[in-house]
Write a protein that holds these residues in place. Structure first.
Motif, mmCIF file in Angstrom:
data_model
loop_
_atom_site.group_PDB
_atom_site.id
_atom_site.type_symbol
_atom_site.label_atom_id
_atom_site.label_comp_id
_atom_site.label_asym_id
_atom_site.label_seq_id
_atom_site.Cartn_x
_atom_site.Cartn_y
_atom_site.Cartn_z
ATOM 1 N N TYR A 83 71.433 -34.780 22.603
ATOM 2 C CA TYR A 83 72.814 -34.955 21.153
ATOM 3 C C TYR A 83 74.076 -34.685 21.890
ATOM 4 N N TYR A 84 74.347 -34.198 22.968
ATOM 5 C CA TYR A 84 75.570 -33.806 23.475
ATOM 6 C C TYR A 84 75.506 -33.494 25.277
ATOM 7 N N GLU A 85 76.450 -33.823 26.014
ATOM 8 C CA GLU A 85 76.449 -33.641 27.490
ATOM 9 C C GLU A 85 77.725 -33.912 27.998
ATOM 10 N N ASP A 86 78.216 -32.815 28.725
ATOM 11 C CA ASP A 86 79.406 -33.099 29.495
ATOM 12 C C ASP A 86 79.345 -32.193 30.684
ATOM 13 N N HIS A 87 80.127 -31.897 31.555
ATOM 14 C CA HIS A 87 79.875 -31.203 32.737
ATOM 15 C C HIS A 87 79.376 -29.878 32.599
ATOM 16 N N ASP A 88 79.458 -29.165 31.602
ATOM 17 C CA ASP A 88 79.239 -27.823 31.272
ATOM 18 C C ASP A 88 77.789 -27.613 30.628
ATOM 19 N N VAL A 89 77.621 -28.378 29.549
ATOM 20 C CA VAL A 89 76.361 -28.245 28.546
ATOM 21 C C VAL A 89 75.843 -29.425 28.443
ATOM 22 N N ILE A 90 74.683 -29.205 27.880
ATOM 23 C CA ILE A 90 73.677 -30.257 27.230
ATOM 24 C C ILE A 90 73.227 -29.577 26.028
ATOM 25 N N VAL A 91 73.073 -30.415 24.767
ATOM 26 C CA VAL A 91 72.366 -30.133 23.772
ATOM 27 C C VAL A 91 71.357 -31.116 23.400
ATOM 28 N N VAL A 92 70.149 -30.722 23.309
ATOM 29 C CA VAL A 92 68.755 -31.573 23.333
ATOM 30 C C VAL A 92 68.100 -31.196 22.052
ATOM 31 N N ASN A 93 67.336 -32.016 21.639
ATOM 32 C CA ASN A 93 66.478 -32.044 20.346
ATOM 33 C C ASN A 93 65.244 -31.985 21.104
ATOM 34 N N LYS A 94 64.501 -30.843 20.992
ATOM 35 C CA LYS A 94 63.302 -30.547 21.734
ATOM 36 C C LYS A 94 62.212 -30.918 20.528
ATOM 37 N N PRO A 95 61.152 -31.987 21.117
ATOM 38 C CA PRO A 95 60.328 -32.323 19.910
ATOM 39 C C PRO A 95 59.138 -31.080 19.773
ATOM 40 N N LYS A 96 58.354 -31.080 18.671
ATOM 41 C CA LYS A 96 57.368 -30.241 18.487
ATOM 42 C C LYS A 96 56.045 -30.658 19.392
ATOM 43 N N GLY A 97 55.528 -29.644 20.202
ATOM 44 C CA GLY A 97 54.474 -29.382 21.123
ATOM 45 C C GLY A 97 54.960 -29.480 22.523
ATOM 46 N N MET A 98 56.102 -29.580 22.786
ATOM 47 C CA MET A 98 56.677 -29.456 24.113
ATOM 48 C C MET A 98 57.090 -27.790 24.460
ATOM 49 N N VAL A 99 56.668 -27.480 25.650
ATOM 50 C CA VAL A 99 57.026 -26.129 26.076
ATOM 51 C C VAL A 99 58.428 -26.244 26.686
ATOM 52 N N VAL A 100 59.338 -25.350 26.697
ATOM 53 C CA VAL A 100 60.583 -25.237 26.971
ATOM 54 C C VAL A 100 60.856 -25.115 28.565
ATOM 55 N N HIS A 101 60.057 -24.169 29.207
ATOM 56 C CA HIS A 101 60.306 -24.001 30.816
ATOM 57 C C HIS A 101 58.793 -23.900 31.462
ATOM 58 N N PRO A 102 58.586 -24.141 32.411
ATOM 59 C CA PRO A 102 57.341 -23.881 33.226
ATOM 60 C C PRO A 102 57.048 -22.484 33.405
ATOM 61 N N ALA A 103 55.764 -21.949 33.417
ATOM 62 C CA ALA A 103 55.138 -20.798 33.856
ATOM 63 C C ALA A 103 53.911 -20.944 34.748
ATOM 64 N N PRO A 104 53.720 -20.053 35.682
ATOM 65 C CA PRO A 104 52.334 -20.263 36.503
ATOM 66 C C PRO A 104 51.279 -20.768 35.682
ATOM 67 N N GLY A 105 50.654 -21.919 36.176
ATOM 68 C CA GLY A 105 49.486 -22.312 35.393
ATOM 69 C C GLY A 105 49.805 -23.475 34.361
ATOM 70 N N HIS A 106 51.037 -23.599 34.144
ATOM 71 C CA HIS A 106 51.825 -24.561 33.143
ATOM 72 C C HIS A 106 53.335 -25.216 33.819
ATOM 73 N N MET A 107 52.873 -25.905 34.811
ATOM 74 C CA MET A 107 54.029 -26.100 35.517
ATOM 75 C C MET A 107 54.571 -27.765 35.213
ATOM 76 N N THR A 108 54.032 -28.364 34.503
ATOM 77 C CA THR A 108 54.130 -30.022 34.060
ATOM 78 C C THR A 108 54.612 -29.995 32.431
ATOM 79 N N GLY A 109 55.293 -31.239 32.283
ATOM 80 C CA GLY A 109 55.430 -31.664 30.998
ATOM 81 C C GLY A 109 56.277 -30.736 30.141
ATOM 82 N N THR A 110 57.195 -29.683 30.694
ATOM 83 C CA THR A 110 58.273 -29.019 30.035
ATOM 84 C C THR A 110 59.506 -29.706 29.747
ATOM 85 N N LEU A 111 60.095 -29.116 29.035
ATOM 86 C CA LEU A 111 61.646 -29.585 28.896
ATOM 87 C C LEU A 111 62.495 -29.491 30.058
ATOM 88 N N VAL A 112 62.266 -28.291 30.768
ATOM 89 C CA VAL A 112 62.808 -28.239 32.107
ATOM 90 C C VAL A 112 62.442 -29.515 32.983
#
Length: 302
Positions: A83-112
Motif C-alpha cells: 500500500y505504501y513504500e519509501d526508504h523507511d517504511v513499507i505498509v503491506v496488506n497481509k492476506p488471510k492464512g499467511m504467517v507474518v514471520h518464520p519460526a523453526p519448523g515453519h520457515m517458508t511461505g511467510t510475509l517475511v
C-alpha cells in the motif's frame, strides 16, 4: 545474553519454577523455560535447580536468556499487496492464512520471506527471523501491517506503539447480539496457565484495552469495529470472548459450533502512524477481503 531477575512473590510460593517463569512473561513457553533450566541458564539464589523446584518467598531468580538461534530466511517471490513504500517504511496488506514471520519448523511461505525478495533493506533489530517486523497480526487475520526498513524507522514505530499513538482499527464479526452501540474492554491479558497455547484475561496480566462500536446487527451475529489501544497477543479475540461475544470462525476462542470460514472473521482495515523521518501522519485503509464481503451479505439475507 540478556539477563533478567525476578523475586518470588507471596502468591507464587509453592509453585514450580518453570510455571512461575512461564507466567511472568507471556512470550516464554513452559517448554522453553524448562530447557533454559536444564541448560543452566536459570539460577535460584545463585544455585542451579531442577525444573520441578518449588519456589519459596523472596527467592532470587536470575535468568540468562539465550540469543535466538540464527537461521537463514529464504527470500521467496510473492505477489505482495504493497500500500505504501519509501526508504523507511513499507505498509503491506497481509492476506488471510499467511504467517507474518518464520519460526523453526515453519520457515517458508511467510510475509517475511516475501518481503526479503521484495527488498533487501529491512531493519535488523528483531533478528534474522523477524527483519523489519515491529508488530504482527495472526495467521488467519487479514489486513495492514507496517514494516521498518532501517533501525531509525524501527525504533520510531515501536515507540509510537508504546505511546499508543498508532491507529489500528479492525472489523470483526462476533457471535451474539451486542445491545449497546459502544464499549471499552479494559482487562489484563497473559498466557493461559491451563493452556500454554492460548491467552486469557488474568489479574496479573499485561494491561490491555480495546474500544469497539457496533456497525450492524444480524439475527445471531454482530458486526463491529474494534480499535486497539494496546497490542497484546490475540487481544481482540480474547477480549470479545471475555465479554461473551467471541469471534465468528475462531477455532481457538470461539464456540465449538461456529462459522466454517477457516479462521476468525477479523480484518485489520485501518492503520495510521507518524512517518519516522518526516513526522507526517499517514493513514491507510484496506477493503474487506472477498470472503468477508460474501459472509456479510449472507448474514444480511438471513
Amino acid at each position: 545474553m540478556e539477563k533478567m531477575e525476578h523475586i518470588v512473590l507471596e502468591e507464587q510460593v509453592g509453585e514450580r519454577i518453570d510455571k512461575v517463569l512461564s507466567t511472568i512473561n507471556a512470550e516464554w513457553s513452559r517448554t522453553q523455560v524448562q530447557q533454559w533450566i536444564k541448560d543452566g541458564h536459570v539460577l535460584v539464589n545463585e544455585k542451579n535447580v531442577k525444573t520441578n523446584y518449588k519456589c519459596s518467598l523472596n527467592d532470587a531468580i536470575s535468568i540468562l536468556i539465550p540469543e535466538p538461534e540464527e537461521l537463514d530466511v529464504i527470500p521467496e517471490e510473492m505477489n505482495l499487496e504493497i500500500y505504501y513504500e519509501d526508504h523507511d517504511v513499507i505498509v503491506v496488506n497481509k492476506p488471510k492464512g499467511m504467517v507474518v514471520h518464520p519460526a523453526p519448523g515453519h520457515m517458508t511461505g511467510t510475509l517475511v520471506n516475501g518481503l526479503m525478495a521484495h527488498c533487501k533493506d529491512l531493519s535488523g533489530i528483531n533478528g534474522v527471523l523477524r527483519p523489519g517486523i515491529v508488530h504482527r497480526i495472526d495467521k488467519d487475520t487479514s489486513g495492514l501491517l507496517m514494516v521498518a526498513k532501517n533501525d531509525l524507522a524501527h525504533e520510531s514505530l515501536v515507540n509510537q506503539l508504546v505511546a499508543k499513538t498508532v491507529t489500528r482499527k479492525y472489523r470483526a464479526i462476533v457471535h451474539g447480539n451486542i445491545q449497546h452501540d459502544y464499549g471499552t474492554i479494559d482487562a489484563p491479558i497473559a498466557r493461559d496457565p491451563k493452556d500454554r497455547q492460548s491467552m486469557t484475561v488474568v489479574d496479573n496480566g499485561k494491561k490491555a484495552v480495546t474500544h469497539f462500536h457496533v456497525l450492524e446487527r444480524f439475527t445471531d451475529f454482530t458486526y463491529v469495529e474494534c480499535q486497539l489501544e494496546t497490542g497484546r497477543t490475540h487481544q481482540i479475540r480474547v477480549h470479545m470472548k471475555y465479554i461473551g461475544f467471541p469471534l465468528a470462525g475462531d477455532p481457538k476462542y470461539g464456540p465449538r459450533k461456529t462459522l466454517d470460514i477457516g479462521g476468525q472473521a477479523l480484518h485489520a482495515g485501518v492503520l495510521g502512524f507518524n512517518h519516522p523521518r518526516t513526522n507526517e501522519y499517514l493513514e491507510f485503509e484496506a477493503p474487506l477481503p472477498e470472503y468477508y464481503e460474501v459472509l456479510l451479505n449472507k448474514l444480511r439475507r438471513e
